[in-house]
Design a protein around this motif. Structure first.
Motif, PDB file in Angstrom:
ATOM      1  N   THR A   1       1.033   5.586  -8.195  1.00 23.03           N
ATOM      2  CA  THR A   1       2.493   5.739  -8.156  1.00 23.03           C
ATOM      3  C   THR A   1       2.903   7.198  -7.955  1.00 23.03           C
ATOM      4  N   ALA A   2       2.086   8.115  -8.434  1.00 24.19           N
ATOM      5  CA  ALA A   2       2.406   9.537  -8.263  1.00 24.19           C
ATOM      6  C   ALA A   2       1.828  10.096  -6.971  1.00 24.19           C
ATOM      7  N   GLY A   3       1.210   9.266  -6.154  1.00 21.99           N
ATOM      8  CA  GLY A   3       0.655   9.716  -4.884  1.00 21.99           C
ATOM      9  C   GLY A   3      -0.793  10.149  -4.953  1.00 21.99           C
ATOM     10  N   ALA A   4      -1.365  10.201  -6.177  1.00 20.56           N
ATOM     11  CA  ALA A   4      -2.763  10.613  -6.311  1.00 20.56           C
ATOM     12  C   ALA A   4      -3.688   9.474  -5.879  1.00 20.56           C
TER      13      ALA A   4
END
Length: 249
Positions: A186-189
């Motif tokens: 969800t945070a792009g990681a």
């Protein structure tokens, strides 16, 4: 119509042969589905995923080593991230009955010199592709926590013929092959996720892993594979003949 029935009978014979072949493969300990998943994936380093502009749409075969701050400590002081043990006894009818199924794991980082990603081996497919340690002996040698189960089975079935324990381990010093799916959180990681059927975790090089997954009885393995191939061919011939006879009786 008799010709169609004869063709269907041929197809049924082929299906029976293929089924027998599957039984032989299973009894040989072969895990072809796991082997196909592992061998068919593209191999990537962990760091290459971290640098990728787009992630692969299919599971990949990652290479790296496990790094874990809180490993399992075995009875021999080995530092492990996964410990699978099955303890079984053989009943008078020849069947094996499991009396303990231990699955202990620790989450770890799979790393190479270019980066690392977290992985939880609790979601691993079975079997772990590691050389199994097998103990065989008398059921009387199973003491402690095993005694109640052994005594209950003796009371129900009579004298037990044999006992065995099969242990597979993944150590922090192993070089691993891991079949995993890569995705963005969800945070792009970038994260690793178990593909359908679970992570495939191997402590061996690919060729050795595929040989291990091929089973422990080569004659039974070859016979099973041959029966499956011939049986499927017979099924196809029977169905084609049946269709031809239906169309042009």
């Amino acid at each position: 119509m008799p010709g169609v029935l004869a063709a269907l009978a041929v197809a049924l014979v082929g299906a029976a042969a293929a089924l027998l072949g599957r039984v032989l493969l299973s009894s040989a300990g072969a895990s072809f589905a796991v082997g196909r998943r592992l061998a068919g994936a593209a191999e990537r380093g962990v760091g290459s995923l971290l640098d990728a502009d787009s992630l692969p749409s299919r599971p990949v075969r990652l290479t790296g080593r496990p790094r874990c701050p809180d490993p399992i400590i075995s009875e021999r002081d080995e530092r492990l991230v996964a410990l699978h043990r099955d303890v079984e006894v053989r009943l008078p009818n020849g069947r094996w009955r499991t009396i303990e199924r231990l699955r202990e794991t620790r989450a770890f980082e799979l790393w190479d010199h270019d980066g690392s990603l977290e992985l939880d081996p609790a979601a691993a497919a079975e079997p772990l592709v590691a050389i199994p340690h097998v103990w065989r002996g008398s059921p009387d040698e199973l003491t402690g926590r095993f005694r109640p189960a052994v005594e209950r089975l003796v009371a129900e079935h009579g004298s037990l013929a044999e006992a065995r324990a099969t242990t597979r381990m993944v150590s922090v010093v192993d070089h691993l092959l891991v079949l995993a799916a890569a995705r963005r959180g969800t945070a792009g990681a970038i994260e690793l996720a178990p593909p359908s059927g679970g992570y495939v975790i191997a402590t061996l090089e690919l060729d050795a892993a595929l040989r291990l997954l091929g089973g422990r009885s080569r004659p039974r393995l070859l016979a099973g594979a041959a029966l499956v191939a011939v049986g499927l061919l017979i099924v196809a011939v029977g169905l084609v003949l049946g269709l031809i006879m239906l169309v042009d009786p």
